[in-house]
Scaffold this motif. Structure first.
Motif, PDB file in Angstrom:
ATOM      1  N   THR A  76     -12.389   7.510 -11.101  1.00 63.70           N
ATOM      2  CA  THR A  76     -11.135   6.716 -11.211  1.00 63.70           C
ATOM      3  C   THR A  76     -10.755   6.006 -12.517  1.00 63.70           C
ATOM      4  O   THR A  76     -11.735   5.688 -13.203  1.00 63.70           O
ATOM      5  CB  THR A  76     -10.863   5.604  -9.894  1.00 63.70           C
TER       6      THR A  76
ATOM      7  N   GLN B 260      -3.383   1.093  -3.249  1.00 61.69           N
ATOM      8  CA  GLN B 260      -3.485  -0.445  -2.751  1.00 61.69           C
ATOM      9  C   GLN B 260      -2.901  -1.445  -4.150  1.00 61.69           C
ATOM     10  O   GLN B 260      -3.578  -1.237  -5.022  1.00 61.69           O
ATOM     11  CB  GLN B 260      -4.786  -0.757  -2.280  1.00 61.69           C
TER      12      GLN B 260
ATOM     13  N   ARG C 231       0.768  -1.047  -0.101  1.00 60.94           N
ATOM     14  CA  ARG C 231      -0.113   0.028  -0.070  1.00 60.94           C
ATOM     15  C   ARG C 231       0.962   1.066  -0.031  1.00 60.94           C
ATOM     16  O   ARG C 231       1.499   1.436   1.028  1.00 60.94           O
ATOM     17  CB  ARG C 231      -0.843   0.172   1.156  1.00 60.94           C
TER      18      ARG C 231
ATOM     19  N   TYR D 225      -3.752   7.082  -1.671  1.00 61.74           N
ATOM     20  CA  TYR D 225      -3.052   5.847  -1.549  1.00 61.74           C
ATOM     21  C   TYR D 225      -3.114   5.043  -2.729  1.00 61.74           C
ATOM     22  O   TYR D 225      -4.196   5.275  -3.925  1.00 61.74           O
ATOM     23  CB  TYR D 225      -3.954   4.942  -0.649  1.00 61.74           C
TER      24      TYR D 225
ATOM     25  N   THR E 119      -5.860  -0.395  -6.791  1.00 58.26           N
ATOM     26  CA  THR E 119      -7.075   0.441  -6.278  1.00 58.26           C
ATOM     27  C   THR E 119      -6.435   2.043  -5.686  1.00 58.26           C
ATOM     28  O   THR E 119      -5.655   1.802  -4.661  1.00 58.26           O
ATOM     29  CB  THR E 119      -7.985   0.118  -5.242  1.00 58.26           C
TER      30      THR E 119
ATOM     31  N   ALA F  57      -7.010   5.399  -3.771  1.00 56.26           N
ATOM     32  CA  ALA F  57      -8.257   5.936  -2.890  1.00 56.26           C
ATOM     33  C   ALA F  57      -7.440   7.260  -2.247  1.00 56.26           C
ATOM     34  O   ALA F  57      -6.361   7.566  -2.424  1.00 56.26           O
ATOM     35  CB  ALA F  57      -8.588   4.958  -1.761  1.00 56.26           C
ATOM     36  N   ARG F  58      -8.490   7.885  -1.548  1.00 56.76           N
ATOM     37  CA  ARG F  58      -7.816   9.189  -0.780  1.00 56.76           C
ATOM     38  C   ARG F  58      -8.624   9.119   0.403  1.00 56.76           C
ATOM     39  O   ARG F  58     -10.000   8.945   0.514  1.00 56.76           O
ATOM     40  CB  ARG F  58      -8.182  10.361  -1.875  1.00 56.76           C
ATOM     41  N   ASP F  59      -8.178  10.014   1.308  1.00 54.83           N
ATOM     42  CA  ASP F  59      -8.491  10.613   2.469  1.00 54.83           C
ATOM     43  C   ASP F  59      -8.535  11.943   2.490  1.00 54.83           C
ATOM     44  O   ASP F  59      -7.433  12.494   2.804  1.00 54.83           O
ATOM     45  CB  ASP F  59      -7.985   9.897   3.765  1.00 54.83           C
TER      46      ASP F  59
END
Length: 117
Positions: A57, A81, A19, A79, A68, A70-72
């Motif tokens: 995406t 993964q 990750r 990120y 994959t 992803a975001r925060d």
């Protein structure tokens, strides 16, 4: 200015997972492109996965179904993964954010991913 720092790379066996993290020093609001690139020795830079400002995406065919993005937003972090890693995935992975003339463009120093057979 916004600084990007990638982390999470390492050495894994084929079939393993990593990750990757791209941590921004400021808010990621305003960027219309947030993505991951990779570059292996002797090869051109390859766009792996990215977000648009609309939250959609897109993935390179070579990683679809395995990676994959992803975001925060609260953590100002994106990120990647990576599952079912293959030796062909070995490269230096970079994150890049693009915000046009309003926000500017930024990229990190990269994190090395090595995959053994």
């Amino acid at each position: 200015q916004v600084q990007l720092v990638e982390s999470g790379g390492g050495l894994v066996q084929a079939g393993g997972s990593l990750r990757l993290t791209c941590a921004a020093s400021g808010s990621i609001f305003g960027f219309n492109f947030m993505g991951w690139f990779r570059q292996a020795p002797g090869k051109q830079r390859e766009l792996v996965a990215f977000f648009t400002s609309l939250g959609r995406t897109t993935y390179a065919d070579a990683v679809k179904g395995r990676f994959t993005i992803a975001r925060d937003n609260a953590k100002n972090t994106v990120y990647l993964q990576m599952n079912s890693l293959r030796p062909e995935d070995a490269a230096v992975y970079y994150c890049e954010f693009r915000g046009g003339t309003t926000w500017g463009d930024y990229w990190g120093q990269g994190t090395q991913v090595t995959v053994s057979s």
